[in-house]
Design a protein around this motif. Sequence first.
Motif, PDB file in Angstrom:
ATOM      1  N   ASP A  89       9.963  -1.188 -11.250  1.00 27.16           N
ATOM      2  CA  ASP A  89       9.959  -2.052 -12.480  1.00 27.16           C
ATOM      3  C   ASP A  89      10.995  -3.312 -11.974  1.00 27.16           C
ATOM      4  O   ASP A  89      11.789  -3.277 -11.138  1.00 27.16           O
ATOM      5  CB  ASP A  89      10.737  -1.433 -13.614  1.00 27.16           C
ATOM      6  N   SER A  90      10.578  -4.407 -12.382  1.00 31.10           N
ATOM      7  CA  SER A  90      11.537  -5.783 -12.364  1.00 31.10           C
ATOM      8  C   SER A  90      11.247  -6.301 -10.929  1.00 31.10           C
ATOM      9  O   SER A  90      12.071  -7.140 -10.568  1.00 31.10           O
ATOM     10  CB  SER A  90      12.627  -5.920 -12.832  1.00 31.10           C
ATOM     11  N   CYS A  91      10.207  -5.746 -10.100  1.00 25.47           N
ATOM     12  CA  CYS A  91      10.033  -6.320  -8.763  1.00 25.47           C
ATOM     13  C   CYS A  91       9.347  -7.642  -8.800  1.00 25.47           C
ATOM     14  O   CYS A  91       8.066  -7.567  -8.910  1.00 25.47           O
ATOM     15  CB  CYS A  91       9.344  -5.404  -7.980  1.00 25.47           C
ATOM     16  N   ASP A  92      10.092  -8.700  -8.666  1.00 19.04           N
ATOM     17  CA  ASP A  92       9.390 -10.103  -8.786  1.00 19.04           C
ATOM     18  C   ASP A  92       8.547 -10.481  -7.639  1.00 19.04           C
ATOM     19  O   ASP A  92       7.434 -11.329  -7.749  1.00 19.04           O
ATOM     20  CB  ASP A  92      10.587 -11.113  -9.100  1.00 19.04           C
ATOM     21  N   SER A  93       8.854 -10.016  -6.368  1.00 20.40           N
ATOM     22  CA  SER A  93       8.036 -10.264  -5.327  1.00 20.40           C
ATOM     23  C   SER A  93       6.530  -9.600  -5.315  1.00 20.40           C
ATOM     24  O   SER A  93       5.780 -10.087  -4.562  1.00 20.40           O
ATOM     25  CB  SER A  93       8.836 -10.032  -4.064  1.00 20.40           C
ATOM     26  N   LEU A  94       6.436  -8.285  -5.974  1.00 19.60           N
ATOM     27  CA  LEU A  94       5.078  -7.699  -5.907  1.00 19.60           C
ATOM     28  C   LEU A  94       4.212  -8.422  -6.489  1.00 19.60           C
ATOM     29  O   LEU A  94       4.015  -8.634  -7.730  1.00 19.60           O
ATOM     30  CB  LEU A  94       5.507  -6.375  -6.596  1.00 19.60           C
ATOM     31  N   LYS A  95       2.885  -8.685  -5.838  1.00 17.37           N
ATOM     32  CA  LYS A  95       1.556  -9.188  -6.330  1.00 17.37           C
ATOM     33  C   LYS A  95       0.450  -8.276  -6.122  1.00 17.37           C
ATOM     34  O   LYS A  95      -0.374  -8.548  -6.913  1.00 17.37           O
ATOM     35  CB  LYS A  95       1.451 -10.564  -5.478  1.00 17.37           C
ATOM     36  N   SER A  96       0.417  -7.363  -5.246  1.00 20.21           N
ATOM     37  CA  SER A  96      -0.717  -6.392  -5.030  1.00 20.21           C
ATOM     38  C   SER A  96      -0.283  -4.983  -4.726  1.00 20.21           C
ATOM     39  O   SER A  96       0.675  -5.017  -3.821  1.00 20.21           O
ATOM     40  CB  SER A  96      -1.515  -7.041  -4.115  1.00 20.21           C
ATOM     41  N   VAL A  97      -0.970  -4.050  -5.392  1.00 21.65           N
ATOM     42  CA  VAL A  97      -0.600  -2.775  -5.036  1.00 21.65           C
ATOM     43  C   VAL A  97      -1.815  -1.757  -5.167  1.00 21.65           C
ATOM     44  O   VAL A  97      -2.751  -1.978  -5.601  1.00 21.65           O
ATOM     45  CB  VAL A  97       0.344  -1.938  -6.284  1.00 21.65           C
ATOM     46  N   THR A  98      -1.735  -1.251  -3.981  1.00 16.03           N
ATOM     47  CA  THR A  98      -2.799  -0.329  -3.725  1.00 16.03           C
ATOM     48  C   THR A  98      -2.328   1.299  -3.860  1.00 16.03           C
ATOM     49  O   THR A  98      -1.537   1.587  -3.210  1.00 16.03           O
ATOM     50  CB  THR A  98      -3.644  -0.306  -2.362  1.00 16.03           C
ATOM     51  N   ILE A  99      -2.619   2.105  -4.714  1.00 14.84           N
ATOM     52  CA  ILE A  99      -2.296   3.341  -5.122  1.00 14.84           C
ATOM     53  C   ILE A  99      -3.041   4.040  -4.384  1.00 14.84           C
ATOM     54  O   ILE A  99      -4.349   4.177  -4.737  1.00 14.84           O
ATOM     55  CB  ILE A  99      -2.168   3.657  -6.470  1.00 14.84           C
ATOM     56  N   PRO A 100      -2.528   5.421  -3.558  1.00 10.12           N
ATOM     57  CA  PRO A 100      -3.406   6.090  -2.743  1.00 10.12           C
ATOM     58  C   PRO A 100      -4.248   7.251  -3.725  1.00 10.12           C
ATOM     59  O   PRO A 100      -3.723   7.601  -4.834  1.00 10.12           O
ATOM     60  CB  PRO A 100      -2.467   6.986  -1.853  1.00 10.12           C
ATOM     61  N   SER A 101      -5.255   7.877  -3.560  1.00  6.76           N
ATOM     62  CA  SER A 101      -6.116   8.897  -4.195  1.00  6.76           C
ATOM     63  C   SER A 101      -5.276   9.996  -4.389  1.00  6.76           C
ATOM     64  O   SER A 101      -5.544  10.852  -5.228  1.00  6.76           O
ATOM     65  CB  SER A 101      -7.524   8.980  -3.564  1.00  6.76           C
ATOM     66  N   SER A 102      -4.273  10.224  -3.531  1.00  8.83           N
ATOM     67  CA  SER A 102      -3.331  11.394  -3.764  1.00  8.83           C
ATOM     68  C   SER A 102      -2.566  11.550  -5.097  1.00  8.83           C
ATOM     69  O   SER A 102      -2.183  12.454  -5.552  1.00  8.83           O
ATOM     70  CB  SER A 102      -2.479  11.624  -2.610  1.00  8.83           C
ATOM     71  N   VAL A 103      -2.155  10.171  -5.625  1.00  7.50           N
ATOM     72  CA  VAL A 103      -1.405  10.013  -6.655  1.00  7.50           C
ATOM     73  C   VAL A 103      -2.327  10.666  -8.024  1.00  7.50           C
ATOM     74  O   VAL A 103      -3.467  10.270  -8.229  1.00  7.50           O
ATOM     75  CB  VAL A 103      -1.051   8.537  -6.871  1.00  7.50           C
ATOM     76  N   THR A 104      -1.735  11.382  -8.969  1.00 12.34           N
ATOM     77  CA  THR A 104      -2.244  11.939 -10.086  1.00 12.34           C
ATOM     78  C   THR A 104      -1.762  11.256 -11.384  1.00 12.34           C
ATOM     79  O   THR A 104      -2.468  11.367 -12.382  1.00 12.34           O
ATOM     80  CB  THR A 104      -2.150  13.298 -10.337  1.00 12.34           C
ATOM     81  N   SER A 105      -0.452  10.641 -11.327  1.00 14.60           N
ATOM     82  CA  SER A 105       0.334  10.206 -12.174  1.00 14.60           C
ATOM     83  C   SER A 105       1.188   8.783 -11.929  1.00 14.60           C
ATOM     84  O   SER A 105       1.686   8.639 -11.121  1.00 14.60           O
ATOM     85  CB  SER A 105       1.067  11.077 -13.161  1.00 14.60           C
ATOM     86  N   ILE A 106       0.971   7.944 -13.114  1.00 16.33           N
ATOM     87  CA  ILE A 106       1.734   6.738 -12.798  1.00 16.33           C
ATOM     88  C   ILE A 106       2.662   7.035 -13.917  1.00 16.33           C
ATOM     89  O   ILE A 106       2.464   6.750 -15.270  1.00 16.33           O
ATOM     90  CB  ILE A 106       0.827   5.317 -13.052  1.00 16.33           C
ATOM     91  N   VAL A 166       0.865  -0.975  -0.010  1.00 17.16           N
ATOM     92  CA  VAL A 166      -0.132   0.011  -0.242  1.00 17.16           C
ATOM     93  C   VAL A 166       0.991   1.076   0.096  1.00 17.16           C
ATOM     94  O   VAL A 166       1.687   1.600   0.838  1.00 17.16           O
ATOM     95  CB  VAL A 166      -0.954  -0.125   1.098  1.00 17.16           C
ATOM     96  N   ILE A 167       0.935   1.932  -1.023  1.00 15.70           N
ATOM     97  CA  ILE A 167       1.785   2.970  -1.030  1.00 15.70           C
ATOM     98  C   ILE A 167       1.531   4.148  -0.210  1.00 15.70           C
ATOM     99  O   ILE A 167       0.093   4.541  -0.305  1.00 15.70           O
ATOM    100  CB  ILE A 167       1.879   3.637  -2.737  1.00 15.70           C
ATOM    101  N   PRO A 168       2.346   4.734   0.399  1.00 19.99           N
ATOM    102  CA  PRO A 168       1.694   5.893   1.374  1.00 19.99           C
ATOM    103  C   PRO A 168       1.330   6.916   0.609  1.00 19.99           C
ATOM    104  O   PRO A 168       1.636   7.199  -0.217  1.00 19.99           O
ATOM    105  CB  PRO A 168       3.140   6.162   2.062  1.00 19.99           C
ATOM    106  N   TRP A 169       0.245   7.630   1.479  1.00 25.91           N
ATOM    107  CA  TRP A 169      -0.630   8.600   0.961  1.00 25.91           C
ATOM    108  C   TRP A 169       0.356   9.941   0.942  1.00 25.91           C
ATOM    109  O   TRP A 169      -0.226  11.033   0.564  1.00 25.91           O
ATOM    110  CB  TRP A 169      -1.856   8.846   1.291  1.00 25.91           C
ATOM    111  N   GLU A 170       1.160  10.097   2.216  1.00 27.85           N
ATOM    112  CA  GLU A 170       1.905  11.360   2.389  1.00 27.85           C
ATOM    113  C   GLU A 170       3.422  10.897   2.837  1.00 27.85           C
ATOM    114  O   GLU A 170       3.693   9.723   3.250  1.00 27.85           O
ATOM    115  CB  GLU A 170       1.105  12.055   3.329  1.00 27.85           C
TER     116      GLU A 170
END
Length: 496
Positions: free
Chosen positions: A160-177, A141-145
């Motif tokens: 990129d190339s993070c083999d262990s990552l299975k699930s990501v929650t992006i906070p609503s504060s983020v405007t661009s990926i 869960v990416i921190p929101w602040e």
Amino acid sequence: MKKFWIVLLSLLLSLACVMGFAACTERPDDETGGTVQPGDPSGPDDPDDPGKPHEHDFGEWTVTVPATCTEAGEEQRTCSCGETETRIVAALGHDYVNGVCTRCEDMITATDDSYFIFTELADGTYSVAWDRNTDLPAEVVIPWEYNGKPVTQVEEEAFDSCDSLKSVTIPSSVTSIGKMAFYDCRSLMSIAIPDGVTSIEESAFYNCYSLTSITIPDGVTSIGESAFYGCASLMSITVSAENPVYHSDGNCLIETASKTLILGSNTSVIPDDGSVTSIGEMAFAGCYSLTSITIPDSVTSIGEKAFSYCESLASVTIGDGVTSIAGGAFGYCDSLTSITIPDSVTSIGSSAFYNCDSLASVTIGDGVTSIAGGAFAYCDSLTSITIPDSVTSIGEYAFCWCPNLTSVTIGDGVTSIGDTAFRDCSSLTSVTIGDGVTSIGEFAFARCDSLTSVTFENPNGWSADGAAISAADLSDPATAAQYLRGTYYRDIWTRA
């Protein structure tokens, strides 16, 4: 007498019901039309044509079962005739602000800051990226602040190339990926894109081949090239109904204004209602489980590498509206056994069917004027080809390394055969070269060891690198074959 009036009134009421509700007994293919009995007063019939069937006049959609963060909802609309339609509304998904969902108050805990690197931006907010000196958890869960300021960007190549990552929650504060933010995260199965995101940049989720579903919120107005290329397990694509730029239909992501299908999935059905007129570059590339596709007549162009590496694609129907098949469009479609290119198509791009190992039957329509380089190269199962008179040029290595190709008929419209066009077609035994051919490139028939018969419909005026070749020699199929595959195989042939 009283009984008589009661019976009469009952008959009149029954007649009124028949007139009012006989409408729309047939349902249309789309969601806005329908028919009733001629002259039905409940529909918008043409007063000048009383027998014209009623057409549905549906009202606005009304929520009957509200969607929640985790559960799908339902909407309904009603025609003036009483006919109703119902549709499912996708679950809203959580909208986390500072770890609390604004809709259902579900709470999450952000992943510890120690796993990330934060970079301050010009506006005082922060971007985030994985600290590669740490082992990132499977669920993030990416921190929101950070430092009391919102995190607004997922950096370029952030995870990129993070083999262990299975699930990501992006906070609503983020405007661009950012570009390649989750590039080659091969274990990533779940991604929550919040409403605050407006742009998903180039190759952001490239080669995330465990990702099974994508939901695009209403705020996203820019999706970069190859953003979801190589998502081989993708089964579901949903776009918020409020999104002003994109929409989804048939598990396809469509840019609404341009009518371009920019992303498909393993379960896609291309809409045939005119909402799609072009298949975008790499739209279905790498959909390994896609087995069949019908390209409707409304589509006019198939983009570069649109269906490349669709290894299970066994059946393709190309509609009569398609005019161009771009380079690599069906390259490496190993299960494709036959293809019919309609008369509407005028050009077959370079490597369009490159390395289609199972392709045994090809029918080229009479509208095709050019076959570009490598168009059918390395098609191991191809046994014969007839090039229609409409074709004027055969590109370099167009049919090279087709080991089971035994016969080729080249139409009268062809004027040039490119370098190495049929090189290494080791089973090729006979070729008919049409009257219109005036140039044959070097190595065009090199290493065609079984070639024993070449018929020149016009044997006169030929030369190889400037040295004249006898018309009498070229009139003999065996000698002509020896010249093309051996004696003059290194030379450029021209006819005056």
